[in-house]
Design a protein around this motif. Structure first.
Motif, PDB file in Angstrom:
ATOM      1  N   ASN A  61       0.831  -1.203   0.000  1.00  0.00           N
ATOM      2  CA  ASN A  61       0.000   0.000   0.000  1.00  0.00           C
ATOM      3  C   ASN A  61       0.868   1.258   0.000  1.00  0.00           C
ATOM      4  N   GLU A  62       1.909   1.256   0.837  1.00  0.00           N
ATOM      5  CA  GLU A  62       2.778   2.428   0.893  1.00  0.00           C
ATOM      6  C   GLU A  62       3.481   2.659  -0.439  1.00  0.00           C
ATOM      7  N   LEU A  63       3.953   1.595  -1.065  1.00  0.00           N
ATOM      8  CA  LEU A  63       4.624   1.716  -2.356  1.00  0.00           C
ATOM      9  C   LEU A  63       3.700   2.353  -3.393  1.00  0.00           C
ATOM     10  N   PHE A  64       2.483   1.843  -3.487  1.00  0.00           N
ATOM     11  CA  PHE A  64       1.538   2.391  -4.459  1.00  0.00           C
ATOM     12  C   PHE A  64       1.098   3.801  -4.078  1.00  0.00           C
ATOM     13  N   THR A  65       0.947   4.072  -2.793  1.00  0.00           N
ATOM     14  CA  THR A  65       0.554   5.415  -2.358  1.00  0.00           C
ATOM     15  C   THR A  65       1.622   6.439  -2.717  1.00  0.00           C
ATOM     16  N   PRO A  77       9.001  -5.151 -11.865  1.00  0.00           N
ATOM     17  CA  PRO A  77       8.353  -6.446 -11.593  1.00  0.00           C
ATOM     18  C   PRO A  77       6.932  -6.296 -11.072  1.00  0.00           C
ATOM     19  N   ILE A  78       6.682  -5.241 -10.305  1.00  0.00           N
ATOM     20  CA  ILE A  78       5.325  -5.022  -9.804  1.00  0.00           C
ATOM     21  C   ILE A  78       4.406  -4.592 -10.936  1.00  0.00           C
ATOM     22  N   VAL A  79       4.869  -3.691 -11.783  1.00  0.00           N
ATOM     23  CA  VAL A  79       4.064  -3.252 -12.926  1.00  0.00           C
ATOM     24  C   VAL A  79       3.774  -4.449 -13.829  1.00  0.00           C
ATOM     25  N   HIS A  80       4.793  -5.257 -14.090  1.00  0.00           N
ATOM     26  CA  HIS A  80       4.639  -6.430 -14.952  1.00  0.00           C
ATOM     27  C   HIS A  80       3.632  -7.411 -14.342  1.00  0.00           C
ATOM     28  N   ARG A  81       3.795  -7.697 -13.081  1.00  0.00           N
ATOM     29  CA  ARG A  81       2.898  -8.647 -12.416  1.00  0.00           C
ATOM     30  C   ARG A  81       1.465  -8.136 -12.415  1.00  0.00           C
ATOM     31  N   THR A  82       1.288  -6.853 -12.209  1.00  0.00           N
ATOM     32  CA  THR A  82      -0.054  -6.272 -12.227  1.00  0.00           C
ATOM     33  C   THR A  82      -0.680  -6.428 -13.604  1.00  0.00           C
ATOM     34  N   GLU A 131      -8.410  -2.448 -21.285  1.00  0.00           N
ATOM     35  CA  GLU A 131      -9.178  -1.373 -21.922  1.00  0.00           C
ATOM     36  C   GLU A 131      -9.423  -0.226 -20.947  1.00  0.00           C
ATOM     37  N   ARG A 132      -9.635  -0.556 -19.693  1.00  0.00           N
ATOM     38  CA  ARG A 132      -9.837   0.498 -18.691  1.00  0.00           C
ATOM     39  C   ARG A 132      -8.572   1.318 -18.499  1.00  0.00           C
ATOM     40  N   SER A 133      -7.429   0.626 -18.475  1.00  0.00           N
ATOM     41  CA  SER A 133      -6.157   1.336 -18.350  1.00  0.00           C
ATOM     42  C   SER A 133      -5.961   2.282 -19.531  1.00  0.00           C
ATOM     43  N   LEU A 134      -6.244   1.795 -20.737  1.00  0.00           N
ATOM     44  CA  LEU A 134      -6.136   2.650 -21.923  1.00  0.00           C
ATOM     45  C   LEU A 134      -7.086   3.839 -21.817  1.00  0.00           C
ATOM     46  N   ALA A 135      -8.319   3.602 -21.378  1.00  0.00           N
ATOM     47  CA  ALA A 135      -9.285   4.702 -21.246  1.00  0.00           C
ATOM     48  C   ALA A 135      -8.767   5.764 -20.274  1.00  0.00           C
ATOM     49  N   GLU A 136      -8.107   5.319 -19.212  1.00  0.00           N
ATOM     50  CA  GLU A 136      -7.525   6.271 -18.263  1.00  0.00           C
ATOM     51  C   GLU A 136      -6.380   7.044 -18.916  1.00  0.00           C
ATOM     52  N   HIS A 137      -5.563   6.369 -19.715  1.00  0.00           N
ATOM     53  CA  HIS A 137      -4.492   7.061 -20.440  1.00  0.00           C
ATOM     54  C   HIS A 137      -5.086   8.112 -21.379  1.00  0.00           C
ATOM     55  N   THR A 174      -4.352   9.534 -10.193  1.00  0.00           N
ATOM     56  CA  THR A 174      -4.574   8.936  -8.872  1.00  0.00           C
ATOM     57  C   THR A 174      -5.458   7.696  -9.000  1.00  0.00           C
ATOM     58  N   SER A 175      -6.555   7.811  -9.708  1.00  0.00           N
ATOM     59  CA  SER A 175      -7.464   6.672  -9.901  1.00  0.00           C
ATOM     60  C   SER A 175      -6.776   5.533 -10.640  1.00  0.00           C
ATOM     61  N   HIS A 176      -5.996   5.874 -11.635  1.00  0.00           N
ATOM     62  CA  HIS A 176      -5.277   4.896 -12.465  1.00  0.00           C
ATOM     63  C   HIS A 176      -4.355   4.036 -11.590  1.00  0.00           C
ATOM     64  N   ILE A 177      -3.624   4.664 -10.724  1.00  0.00           N
ATOM     65  CA  ILE A 177      -2.665   3.928  -9.895  1.00  0.00           C
ATOM     66  C   ILE A 177      -3.380   3.199  -8.751  1.00  0.00           C
ATOM     67  N   ARG A 178      -4.426   3.781  -8.193  1.00  0.00           N
ATOM     68  CA  ARG A 178      -5.171   3.084  -7.129  1.00  0.00           C
ATOM     69  C   ARG A 178      -5.834   1.826  -7.675  1.00  0.00           C
ATOM     70  N   ARG A 179      -6.360   1.884  -8.892  1.00  0.00           N
ATOM     71  CA  ARG A 179      -6.971   0.691  -9.485  1.00  0.00           C
ATOM     72  C   ARG A 179      -5.917  -0.394  -9.655  1.00  0.00           C
ATOM     73  N   ALA A 180      -4.730  -0.020 -10.135  1.00  0.00           N
ATOM     74  CA  ALA A 180      -3.640  -0.988 -10.299  1.00  0.00           C
ATOM     75  C   ALA A 180      -3.253  -1.584  -8.943  1.00  0.00           C
ATOM     76  N   PHE A 181      -3.247  -0.763  -7.906  1.00  0.00           N
ATOM     77  CA  PHE A 181      -2.954  -1.255  -6.560  1.00  0.00           C
ATOM     78  C   PHE A 181      -3.905  -2.381  -6.164  1.00  0.00           C
ATOM     79  N   HIS A 182      -5.193  -2.187  -6.396  1.00  0.00           N
ATOM     80  CA  HIS A 182      -6.163  -3.195  -5.987  1.00  0.00           C
ATOM     81  C   HIS A 182      -6.024  -4.478  -6.804  1.00  0.00           C
TER      82      HIS A 182
END
Length: 163
Positions: A22-26, A103-108, A118-124, A144-152
């Protein structure tokens, strides 16, 4: 889990808690939201064209019958890199580059189905629209929303691994 080295160069596998994740993504959220906010003031027409082209490339990669996640990852990293470049802050770029662990971005991204891609693209696309309008608040909010969604997505996968 990640391989870490001690000062004596011994390697070990470390486990992260959900609080660590959580801290990393925050922190990433805070820094990248600040970067896109700065970029809204400083972005050049050339970088905006690159961002639009990048989104087109992501769309082509994920629009295939079997989405090309490797291409998505490449263009996603390029997209975020262009935002950081547009923010024009070496200090900010250094901080983000130390924090964003590929590695975290890749794993996500490997956990994304077509809908998440498609949601990630829509956010971009929305981030670029905000940059086109020079709207700091809008750009920051979407990032903020883009990264929080990836966190979850990441956290759900991590919890499944832990059992």
């Amino acid at each position: 889990m990640f391989i870490q080295r001690t000062d004596s160069q011994r390697s070990f596998v470390s486990k992260w808690s959900t609080d660590d994740i959580n801290e990393l993504f925050t922190l990433r959220q805070m820094l990248e939201s600040h970067a896109v906010s700065r970029a809204a003031d400083l972005v050049t027409p050339e970088v905006l064209l690159k961002l639009h082209a990048n989104n087109d490339a992501i769309s082509a990669a994920i629009g295939q019958r079997d989405p090309d996640v490797d291409a998505f990852l490449y263009y996603n990293a390029e997209f975020h890199g262009l935002i950081i470049e547009a923010a024009a802050s070496d200090r900010l770029a250094t901080m983000i580059n130390r924090l964003v662990l590929q590695p975290i971005v890749h794993r996500t991204a490997m956990r994304y189905g077509r809908e998440q891609l498609e949601r990630s693209l829509a956010e971009h696309v929305e981030i670029v629209a905000a940059l086109d309008r020079r709207d700091r608040d809008w750009a920051s909010s979407v990032m903020t929303s883009h990264i929080r969604r990836a966190f979850h997505v990441y956290l759900d996968d991590y919890k499944m691994l832990l059992g």
